[in-house]
Enzyme design. Sequence first.
Site, mmCIF file in Angstrom:
data_model
loop_
_atom_site.group_PDB
_atom_site.id
_atom_site.type_symbol
_atom_site.label_atom_id
_atom_site.label_comp_id
_atom_site.label_asym_id
_atom_site.label_seq_id
_atom_site.Cartn_x
_atom_site.Cartn_y
_atom_site.Cartn_z
ATOM 1 N N GLU A 307 0.793 -1.232 0.000
ATOM 2 C CA GLU A 307 0.000 0.000 0.000
ATOM 3 C C GLU A 307 0.823 1.280 0.000
ATOM 4 O OE1 GLU A 307 0.320 -2.296 2.420
ATOM 5 O OE2 GLU A 307 0.249 -1.423 4.426
ATOM 6 N N HIS A 331 -8.080 -4.001 -1.260
ATOM 7 C CA HIS A 331 -7.298 -4.112 -0.029
ATOM 8 C C HIS A 331 -6.226 -3.010 0.051
ATOM 9 C CE1 HIS A 331 -5.308 -6.436 3.272
ATOM 10 N NE2 HIS A 331 -4.255 -5.807 2.804
ATOM 11 N N GLU A 332 -5.445 -2.874 -0.990
ATOM 12 C CA GLU A 332 -4.367 -1.868 -0.944
ATOM 13 C C GLU A 332 -4.951 -0.459 -0.887
ATOM 14 O OE1 GLU A 332 -1.829 -3.213 -0.071
ATOM 15 O OE2 GLU A 332 -2.152 -5.234 -0.837
ATOM 16 N N HIS A 335 -6.054 0.452 2.621
ATOM 17 C CA HIS A 335 -4.948 0.857 3.499
ATOM 18 C C HIS A 335 -4.746 2.377 3.509
ATOM 19 C CE1 HIS A 335 -3.053 -2.633 5.259
ATOM 20 N NE2 HIS A 335 -2.878 -3.242 4.105
ATOM 21 N N GLU A 354 -3.897 -4.429 9.228
ATOM 22 C CA GLU A 354 -4.374 -5.471 8.308
ATOM 23 C C GLU A 354 -5.804 -5.944 8.614
ATOM 24 O OE1 GLU A 354 -2.930 -5.822 5.649
ATOM 25 O OE2 GLU A 354 -0.890 -5.116 6.036
ATOM 26 N N ASP A 409 8.837 -10.703 9.487
ATOM 27 C CA ASP A 409 8.587 -11.448 8.243
ATOM 28 C C ASP A 409 8.278 -12.920 8.492
ATOM 29 O OD1 ASP A 409 9.225 -9.179 6.846
ATOM 30 O OD2 ASP A 409 11.301 -9.801 6.467
ATOM 31 N N TYR A 417 -5.037 -10.468 9.646
ATOM 32 C CA TYR A 417 -5.961 -10.151 8.559
ATOM 33 C C TYR A 417 -7.382 -10.626 8.871
ATOM 34 C CZ TYR A 417 -1.901 -9.192 5.569
ATOM 35 O OH TYR A 417 -0.758 -8.657 5.026
HETATM 36 N N1 BES Z 1 0.944 -4.425 3.787
HETATM 37 C C1 BES Z 1 0.699 -5.709 3.274
HETATM 38 C C2 BES Z 1 1.952 -6.456 2.913
HETATM 39 C C3 BES Z 1 2.899 -6.675 4.077
HETATM 40 C C4 BES Z 1 2.430 -6.954 5.345
HETATM 41 C C5 BES Z 1 4.251 -6.629 3.856
HETATM 42 C C6 BES Z 1 3.326 -7.153 6.396
HETATM 43 C C7 BES Z 1 5.147 -6.832 4.890
HETATM 44 C C8 BES Z 1 4.686 -7.089 6.165
HETATM 45 C C9 BES Z 1 -0.232 -5.667 2.084
HETATM 46 O O1 BES Z 1 -1.227 -4.710 2.198
HETATM 47 C C10 BES Z 1 -0.949 -6.981 2.055
HETATM 48 O O2 BES Z 1 -1.622 -7.253 3.004
HETATM 49 N N2 BES Z 1 -0.816 -7.733 0.993
HETATM 50 C C11 BES Z 1 -1.514 -8.983 0.847
HETATM 51 C C12 BES Z 1 -2.806 -8.690 0.141
HETATM 52 C C13 BES Z 1 -3.922 -9.639 0.354
HETATM 53 C C14 BES Z 1 -4.259 -9.893 1.776
HETATM 54 C C15 BES Z 1 -5.156 -9.128 -0.371
HETATM 55 C C16 BES Z 1 -0.642 -9.909 0.025
HETATM 56 O O3 BES Z 1 0.404 -9.443 -0.434
HETATM 57 O O4 BES Z 1 -0.968 -11.059 -0.153
HETATM 58 ZN ZN ZN Z 2 -2.540 -5.281 3.782
#
Ligand code: BES
Ligand code: ZN
Length: 636
Positions: A307, A331-332, A335, A354, A409, A417
């Site tokens: 995002e 989703h993005e 955010h 999330e 990570d 989520y």
């Molecule tokens: N912000 C996140 C990605 C993220 C979270 C990166 C924690 C590093 C640490 C992004 O918004 C996300 O949630 N992406 C998901 C999307 C899905 C849930 C629709 C993904 O990448 O799968």
């Molecule tokens: Zn996210």
Amino acid sequence: MKNFFKLSALSLVISLVACSEVPETASNSVEAVDKTPIKELSATVKIEAGKDYHSYANPEEILITHLNLDLTADFEAKKLIGSVQVTVDRQQDDANELVLDTRDLAISSVTSNGEEIVFELKPADENLGAALHIILPENANKATINYETSPSASGAQWLTPAQTAGKKHPFLFTQAQAVHARSFIPLQDSPQVRVTYSATIRTPKELIAVMSASNEPDTERDGVYKFDMPQPIPSYLIALAIGDLQFKSMGERTGVYAEPSVLASAAAEFEDTESMLIATENKYGPYSWDRYDLLILPPSFPFGGMENPRLSFITPTVIAGDKSLVALIAHELAHSWSGNTVTNATWRDLWLNEGFTTYLTYRIMEMIYGEGRFNMEAVLGYQDLQSDIKSLDANDQILAIDLRGRNPDDVFSNIPYEKGALFLREIEHKIGRENFDQFLVEYFEHFSFKSITTDQFITYLDETLLTQYADKLDKKRITEWIFEPGIPEGAPVPESDAFVKVDSARDLWLAGGTKASDIETADWAFHQWLYFLNNMPEKLNAEQLAELDSAFLLTSSKNNEIAHSWLMIAVKNEYKPAYERLYDYLTSIGRNKLVKPLYRELSKTPQGKAFAKKAFDQAKSGYHPLTVSANEGYVQ
Ligand code: BES
Ligand code: ZN
């Protein structure tokens, strides 16, 4: 004051730094690390809400408020080379020691008012990188750090032309969340610190740079690009990409950047972005970020989406041709409210980003595509949550998770989520949708451009909903959701009518009552297919697999989620006709969520592991550092 280098020793630092790509222990000989290992602390010491256990920075003493970047992208050396000037605001009058986060950076000098000043790079921690200590001259409110990144920086991926869609030009992108901004900028890498930034990015002339900032779609390709982000953002939202990019508008405030060959299909797939933006704004309050554009990355992008403000970074694996995977865009976009405007204060509070965003995503999808799609997506999300609850340790099922001594990570799951979203849905059901929407509007407004902890959220709930709806909500239940593992008994269970017939068809086929090719699937939506596959029994026999494949051409499905589900079934049952596709899938996609479960499943048998190793070895040089570290354990 701590034991710093004398100025006379500065040249030693410079020469140490200059001859080493990973100079984090340059000052080892001078001073030992004085932090007690966090892993040991966590067993006995109570966690401090709001303390960022993933940053060495000292914003409570000296706060960074603005960054001015001047970076050259050297594609030959795979380095960003240049400087960042930090503007500071002393929180304590006598504070002169500024502590920044870094990881694998080579620092050549630090200056203030044109004079070199003393700095020290502490020994590196595996998860946190190395603290950079700088002594600021009294009265100085700026310092410039001259540095370069490492080719293996955890937050940047340098792609060769072969790894792009166009195959002609190289590509660079950064991915800072959670703790990787420090691998391409020395800064206070904590979501509690918000900065504005400006940047000059120098690139080869034929390429374009874009950032999570003001972008100019019609900019001349002259190799020098200037950016401004006037709204204060946390460091994990600083982002840069460089490549052979073109822009296509999708609406008044929305557009897409992509490599030329991907541009048209991306713009068509995501054409509803403008409507999503308008619908969300109408429901949850004004959009604070001016434009909302998408950047489509090469397939090695390790996430579905990120995002980055004004410019979400998006995997190309969701361009399915039928908008079936556009919940990712919702989703993005969401955010922009939950995350970018109201930000988690520490990574323990990630669920505030999330969980709220996942809740909003469902609501946006319902506004744009209707209740039927909302119900199906809610059931699929709930099933993902249940499967994580089955496999995760109790501690990792807690929304306000204890991450001390861990790399954020490594703890990525559906808990923040889907459990976060389910919690909010329960509140919605208890007090009524309109009332909850009203609450959300006020919440976003109240904490706008602030970083907040779980405890601040609870205090706010106490003052608002828990008082207003004392007859419907109960504090004990709220704390159970936030601090206990699992899903509280009596939580909402999503249901979808559209899945009833899918269950019947699957059951009948499994019982031998119909041939696969006789199942009425002509009107099945993508979600029904996914549900059909995801809920197959663990074991199917060779005839059943072949029958499914020939009736529905699953091995050759172009939808990456369907293919993923089918390949999981294939691995669990060693269905060899799908293995060529599996190999191709693993070596052409770097999105961790799609490849990791396959590697994990393959690693369970010796032959599977050998196959996984072959694919991994071939793919590794093209994978993002995060995807490499998330999967290498499965092939060893
Ligand atoms: N912000 C996140 C990605 C993220 C979270 C990166 C924690 C590093 C640490 C992004 O918004 C996300 O949630 N992406 C998901 C999307 C899905 C849930 C629709 C993904 O990448 O799968
Ligand atoms: Zn996210």
